[in-house]
Design a protein around this motif. Structure first.
Motif, PDB file in Angstrom:
ATOM      1  N   GLU B 100       0.779  -1.151   0.020  1.00  0.00           N
ATOM      2  CA  GLU B 100       0.284   0.064   0.092  1.00  0.00           C
ATOM      3  C   GLU B 100       0.892   1.405   0.590  1.00  0.00           C
ATOM      4  O   GLU B 100       2.870   1.405   0.441  1.00  0.00           O
ATOM      5  CB  GLU B 100      -1.136   0.189   1.124  1.00  0.00           C
ATOM      6  CG  GLU B 100      -1.748  -0.950   0.895  1.00  0.00           C
ATOM      7  CD  GLU B 100      -2.325  -1.257   2.507  1.00  0.00           C
ATOM      8  OE1 GLU B 100      -3.858  -0.131   2.879  1.00  0.00           O
ATOM      9  OE2 GLU B 100      -2.315  -1.695   3.492  1.00  0.00           O
ATOM     10  N   PRO B 101       0.506   2.266  -0.284  1.00  0.00           N
ATOM     11  CA  PRO B 101       1.152   3.938  -0.186  1.00  0.00           C
ATOM     12  C   PRO B 101       1.215   3.933   1.191  1.00  0.00           C
ATOM     13  O   PRO B 101       0.244   3.649   1.928  1.00  0.00           O
ATOM     14  CB  PRO B 101       0.826   4.884  -1.216  1.00  0.00           C
ATOM     15  CG  PRO B 101      -1.194   4.207  -1.309  1.00  0.00           C
ATOM     16  CD  PRO B 101      -0.740   2.654  -0.962  1.00  0.00           C
ATOM     17  N   TRP B 102       2.048   5.574   1.454  1.00  0.00           N
ATOM     18  CA  TRP B 102       1.626   5.785   2.667  1.00  0.00           C
ATOM     19  C   TRP B 102       0.480   5.874   2.422  1.00  0.00           C
ATOM     20  O   TRP B 102      -0.847   6.663   1.883  1.00  0.00           O
ATOM     21  CB  TRP B 102       2.599   7.418   2.905  1.00  0.00           C
ATOM     22  CG  TRP B 102       4.105   6.606   2.903  1.00  0.00           C
ATOM     23  CD1 TRP B 102       5.172   7.786   2.559  1.00  0.00           C
ATOM     24  CD2 TRP B 102       4.977   6.039   2.897  1.00  0.00           C
ATOM     25  NE1 TRP B 102       6.414   7.495   2.185  1.00  0.00           N
ATOM     26  CE2 TRP B 102       6.805   6.286   3.778  1.00  0.00           C
ATOM     27  CE3 TRP B 102       4.402   4.601   3.410  1.00  0.00           C
ATOM     28  CZ2 TRP B 102       7.617   4.928   3.723  1.00  0.00           C
ATOM     29  CZ3 TRP B 102       5.613   3.442   4.149  1.00  0.00           C
ATOM     30  CH2 TRP B 102       7.623   4.414   3.840  1.00  0.00           C
ATOM     31  N   ARG B 103      -0.405   6.270   3.551  1.00  0.00           N
ATOM     32  CA  ARG B 103      -1.618   7.383   4.127  1.00  0.00           C
ATOM     33  C   ARG B 103      -1.789   8.025   4.234  1.00  0.00           C
ATOM     34  O   ARG B 103      -1.452   8.074   6.245  1.00  0.00           O
ATOM     35  CB  ARG B 103      -2.630   5.795   4.372  1.00  0.00           C
ATOM     36  CG  ARG B 103      -2.665   4.251   3.776  1.00  0.00           C
ATOM     37  CD  ARG B 103      -3.806   5.003   2.580  1.00  0.00           C
ATOM     38  NE  ARG B 103      -4.291   3.348   1.606  1.00  0.00           N
ATOM     39  CZ  ARG B 103      -4.546   3.656  -0.364  1.00  0.00           C
ATOM     40  NH1 ARG B 103      -4.816   5.347  -0.340  1.00  0.00           N
ATOM     41  NH2 ARG B 103      -4.723   2.945  -0.463  1.00  0.00           N
ATOM     42  N   ALA B 104      -1.902   9.400   4.100  1.00  0.00           N
ATOM     43  CA  ALA B 104      -1.930  10.433   5.565  1.00  0.00           C
ATOM     44  C   ALA B 104      -2.873  12.050   4.333  1.00  0.00           C
ATOM     45  O   ALA B 104      -2.703  11.596   3.241  1.00  0.00           O
ATOM     46  CB  ALA B 104      -0.547  10.635   4.985  1.00  0.00           C
ATOM     47  N   ASP B 105      -3.564  12.093   4.610  1.00  0.00           N
ATOM     48  CA  ASP B 105      -4.280  13.583   3.887  1.00  0.00           C
ATOM     49  C   ASP B 105      -3.672  13.767   3.780  1.00  0.00           C
ATOM     50  O   ASP B 105      -3.589  15.270   2.610  1.00  0.00           O
ATOM     51  CB  ASP B 105      -5.716  13.621   4.398  1.00  0.00           C
ATOM     52  CG  ASP B 105      -6.247  13.209   4.827  1.00  0.00           C
ATOM     53  OD1 ASP B 105      -6.171  11.585   5.002  1.00  0.00           O
ATOM     54  OD2 ASP B 105      -7.919  12.796   4.866  1.00  0.00           O
ATOM     55  N   ALA B 106      -2.200  14.379   4.268  1.00  0.00           N
ATOM     56  CA  ALA B 106      -1.245  15.426   3.663  1.00  0.00           C
ATOM     57  C   ALA B 106      -0.419  15.018   2.745  1.00  0.00           C
ATOM     58  O   ALA B 106       0.556  15.227   2.028  1.00  0.00           O
ATOM     59  CB  ALA B 106       0.044  15.968   5.039  1.00  0.00           C
ATOM     60  N   PHE B 107      -0.025  13.752   2.826  1.00  0.00           N
ATOM     61  CA  PHE B 107       0.887  12.486   1.532  1.00  0.00           C
ATOM     62  C   PHE B 107      -0.631  12.153   1.105  1.00  0.00           C
ATOM     63  O   PHE B 107      -1.272  10.835   0.278  1.00  0.00           O
ATOM     64  CB  PHE B 107       1.239  11.409   2.336  1.00  0.00           C
ATOM     65  CG  PHE B 107       2.199  12.062   2.822  1.00  0.00           C
ATOM     66  CD1 PHE B 107       3.341  13.708   2.625  1.00  0.00           C
ATOM     67  CD2 PHE B 107       3.432  11.435   3.702  1.00  0.00           C
ATOM     68  CE1 PHE B 107       4.190  13.552   3.553  1.00  0.00           C
ATOM     69  CE2 PHE B 107       4.548  11.595   4.182  1.00  0.00           C
ATOM     70  CZ  PHE B 107       4.458  12.548   3.984  1.00  0.00           C
ATOM     71  N   PRO B 108      -1.024  13.043  -0.808  1.00  0.00           N
ATOM     72  CA  PRO B 108      -2.667  12.508  -1.445  1.00  0.00           C
ATOM     73  C   PRO B 108      -1.469  11.441  -2.737  1.00  0.00           C
ATOM     74  O   PRO B 108      -0.351  11.449  -2.751  1.00  0.00           O
ATOM     75  CB  PRO B 108      -3.074  13.610  -2.641  1.00  0.00           C
ATOM     76  CG  PRO B 108      -1.824  14.965  -1.816  1.00  0.00           C
ATOM     77  CD  PRO B 108      -1.486  14.505  -0.233  1.00  0.00           C
ATOM     78  N   VAL B 109      -1.937  10.466  -2.838  1.00  0.00           N
ATOM     79  CA  VAL B 109      -1.690   9.499  -3.698  1.00  0.00           C
ATOM     80  C   VAL B 109      -1.380   9.989  -5.312  1.00  0.00           C
ATOM     81  O   VAL B 109      -3.032  10.272  -5.115  1.00  0.00           O
ATOM     82  CB  VAL B 109      -2.736   7.814  -3.835  1.00  0.00           C
ATOM     83  CG1 VAL B 109      -2.044   7.395  -5.075  1.00  0.00           C
ATOM     84  CG2 VAL B 109      -2.388   7.558  -2.409  1.00  0.00           C
ATOM     85  N   MET B 110      -0.699  10.471  -6.074  1.00  0.00           N
ATOM     86  CA  MET B 110      -0.981  10.471  -7.249  1.00  0.00           C
ATOM     87  C   MET B 110      -1.014   9.768  -7.709  1.00  0.00           C
ATOM     88  O   MET B 110      -1.700   9.456  -9.241  1.00  0.00           O
ATOM     89  CB  MET B 110       1.039  10.910  -7.744  1.00  0.00           C
ATOM     90  CG  MET B 110       1.621  12.041  -6.411  1.00  0.00           C
ATOM     91  SD  MET B 110       0.606  13.743  -6.153  1.00  0.00           S
ATOM     92  CE  MET B 110       0.538  14.286  -7.876  1.00  0.00           C
ATOM     93  N   ARG B 111      -0.236   8.116  -7.841  1.00  0.00           N
ATOM     94  CA  ARG B 111      -0.008   7.683  -8.755  1.00  0.00           C
ATOM     95  C   ARG B 111      -0.016   6.059  -7.568  1.00  0.00           C
ATOM     96  O   ARG B 111       1.208   6.200  -7.812  1.00  0.00           O
ATOM     97  CB  ARG B 111       0.522   7.314 -10.227  1.00  0.00           C
ATOM     98  CG  ARG B 111       0.361   6.540 -10.799  1.00  0.00           C
ATOM     99  CD  ARG B 111       0.747   7.080 -12.306  1.00  0.00           C
ATOM    100  NE  ARG B 111       0.697   6.169 -13.553  1.00  0.00           N
ATOM    101  CZ  ARG B 111       0.214   5.839 -14.347  1.00  0.00           C
ATOM    102  NH1 ARG B 111      -0.740   6.763 -13.988  1.00  0.00           N
ATOM    103  NH2 ARG B 111      -0.206   4.791 -15.158  1.00  0.00           N
ATOM    104  N   ASP B 112      -0.857   5.027  -8.075  1.00  0.00           N
ATOM    105  CA  ASP B 112      -0.278   3.883  -7.907  1.00  0.00           C
ATOM    106  C   ASP B 112       0.576   3.701  -5.797  1.00  0.00           C
ATOM    107  O   ASP B 112      -0.301   4.223  -5.004  1.00  0.00           O
ATOM    108  CB  ASP B 112       0.274   2.837  -8.653  1.00  0.00           C
ATOM    109  CG  ASP B 112      -0.024   2.536  -9.956  1.00  0.00           C
ATOM    110  OD1 ASP B 112      -1.402   2.500  -9.751  1.00  0.00           O
ATOM    111  OD2 ASP B 112       0.662   2.959 -10.485  1.00  0.00           O
TER     112      ASP B 112
END
Lengths: 227, 253
Positions: B100-112
């Motif tokens: 999984e990608p890092w999950r934090a609202d301050a780190f929005p997922v860009m792609r995958d």
């Protein structure tokens, strides 16, 4: 005052407010525990200690004066502690709206994971406890001023004692994480203190649980009686 | 070695993503986790699929580009390594791996598995400058630094900004990152003139970015590939408290 409000506006400031109000509340639960142990000195000792709390400071201050000052300070401390906890919880909750499918929480202690719910349980218990032992609203046979008798009669009920033990258990677990966290939140850098802060907090928390649990258990076991 | 991968796939920022299952076959135990993903991507590309997007650069644990959750652990199960230094021998043949990608609202997922960590850059930026004399280079050791302080500054400066602390924190707090960046300057003489202003501004920016707050779980310290201690958070708290009580001027609040 402006400095205090600006400090409080940051997350670190809210944590400092939580730590300081927590220290006040810790001081209270410690004194309360020691007061409870007066029950082992007998009816007379306990009732006169309660009377002392009502008249302490007289005649400089009126009767109940110090008692109410302390009550107001404690109420304020509970308010600050709960408000900062609520605001910090809201900030953290909105910081991760998309949760992990898999998460491994092996590094968190049970105490740190249960701080919020543990705090809610303790708060609910405080309300019940005041209605039980202070106002007597939910007490089967409450008589104002007869602290010793109120205590013995109150704890003769098994469900009441069970709830009490669960609540002081929750309080002790809460205290363990809170007591050592204070040193981090207030920025203690003394290495020798930081090395012992966790074991010391654990020892205090266990001592607190035993000190609180021994009184109702003594009632249930028939060591403390009305006779 | 063979593995079953469940990888988070998401096309664009804000779109709805989901887990896709892939088989990683004939993986050498000496391969790094990223090598293993490269292998899967090669096959995906050959079959006309979209390769799994992930960040990487130095592949030796010093750039801070890579990072992902492997079975719920930031940078996977090994201590003190980034995911590029994690070898497949750390797993057992036939393992199922959830990525999984890092999950934090301050780190929005860009792609995958790629997340936007510009929030970290803005926190550093908010720390401002240090006052030093420019011009000719100063003599070496002209400013004495006690050895213990130099060591602590250096330990904090080891932060590569990978974001594992935020990813592992149950509150998605970036206090370890912020404290490391503030800490490496606060231990050095060169960092003293703006020390307290820096502490306030960086914590202010940390909160503005939408990170959570520290509840002393210690998950960040466990996840940190550089082993940075939560003691730096203590020090940052102390600096903020001191700064506010002393009434350090601050423009933006």
């Amino acid at each position: 005052m402006r400095r205090v409000t600006t400090l409080y506006s940051s997350s670190v400031g809210k944590k400092i407010a939580m730590a300081l109000s927590g220290i006040i509340l810790f001081g209270f639960v410690l004194m309360h525990m020691l007061g409870n142990l007066k029950a082992f000195e007998g009816r007379e000792a306990m009732n006169s200690y309660a009377e002392f709390l009502r008249v302490v400071g007289t005649p400089i201050v009126p009767e109940y004066g110090v008692l109410w000052l302390v009550r107001i300070a404690l109420l304020a401390a509970v308010g600050v502690h709960a408000l900062s906890a609520f605001q910090l919880w809201r900030q953290s909750r909105s910081a991760r709206t998309h949760r992990y499918l898999k998460s491994r929480s092996q590094v968190f202690s049970y105490a740190s994971r249960t701080m919020r719910w543990g705090g809610v349980i303790v708060l609910a218990f405080i309300v019940y406890h005041l209605l039980h032992m202070t106002t007597g609203t939910v007490h089967p046979d409450f008589e104002y001023g007869s602290v010793y008798d109120n205590l013995v009669i109150g704890f003769q009920s098994a469900p009441v004692t069970a709830f009490y033990l669960v609540a002081v258990g929750a309080l002790s677990i809460h205290l363990y994480h809170g007591l050592w966290s204070v040193f981090s939140t207030l920025g203690n850098e003394n290495v020798r203190v930081n090395r012992i802060r966790r074991p010391a907090a654990a020892a205090i928390a266990i001592g607190m649980f035993l000190g609180y649990a021994v009184v109702p258990l003594a009632v249930v076991l028939g060591i403390l009686t009305l006779g | 070695m063979d593995f079953t991968l469940h990888v988070w796939r998401q096309g664009t920022p804000g779109s709805k993503g989901d887990f896709e299952t892939y088989q990683a076959k004939n993986v050498a135990p000496s391969m790094s986790f990223l090598d293993m993903l490269d292998l899967v991507n090669e096959e995906l590309t050959r079959d006309g699929g979209d390769p799994i997007a992930f960040e990487h650069d130095c592949r030796e644990g010093i750039c801070g580009s890579c990072g992902m959750m492997v079975n719920g652990m930031a940078h996977g199960p090994e201590d003190l390594v980034t995911v590029c230094q994690l070898h497949m021998r750390s797993f057992s043949d036939g393992d199922e791996l959830w990525i999984e990608p890092w999950r934090a609202d301050a780190f929005p997922v860009m792609r995958d598995l790629v997340v936007d960590r510009n929030a970290f850059d803005r926190i550093i930026e908010s720390g401002g400058y240090i006052s030093v004399r420019t011009g000719s280079a100063p003599d070496a050791n002209a400013v004495p630094v006690p050895k213990p302080d130099a060591d602590k500054a250096f330990d904090a400066a080891a932060c590569i900004g990978c974001g594992a602390c935020v990813a592992a924190c149950p509150n998605a707090s970036a206090m370890l990152f912020t404290a490391a960046k503030a800490g490496h300057l606060s231990y050095l003489p060169q960092g003293q003139p703006e020390r307290y202003e820096r502490a306030i501004q960086m914590v202010h920016q940390h909160d503005e970015e939408g990170f959570g707050n520290c509840t002393n779980h210690g998950a960040c310290q466990e996840a940190c590939p550089k082993g940075i201690s939560v003691d730096y958070i203590s020090r940052l708290n102390r600096d903020v408290l001191r700064a506010r009580l002393a009434g350090v001027a601050f423009d933006s609040t």
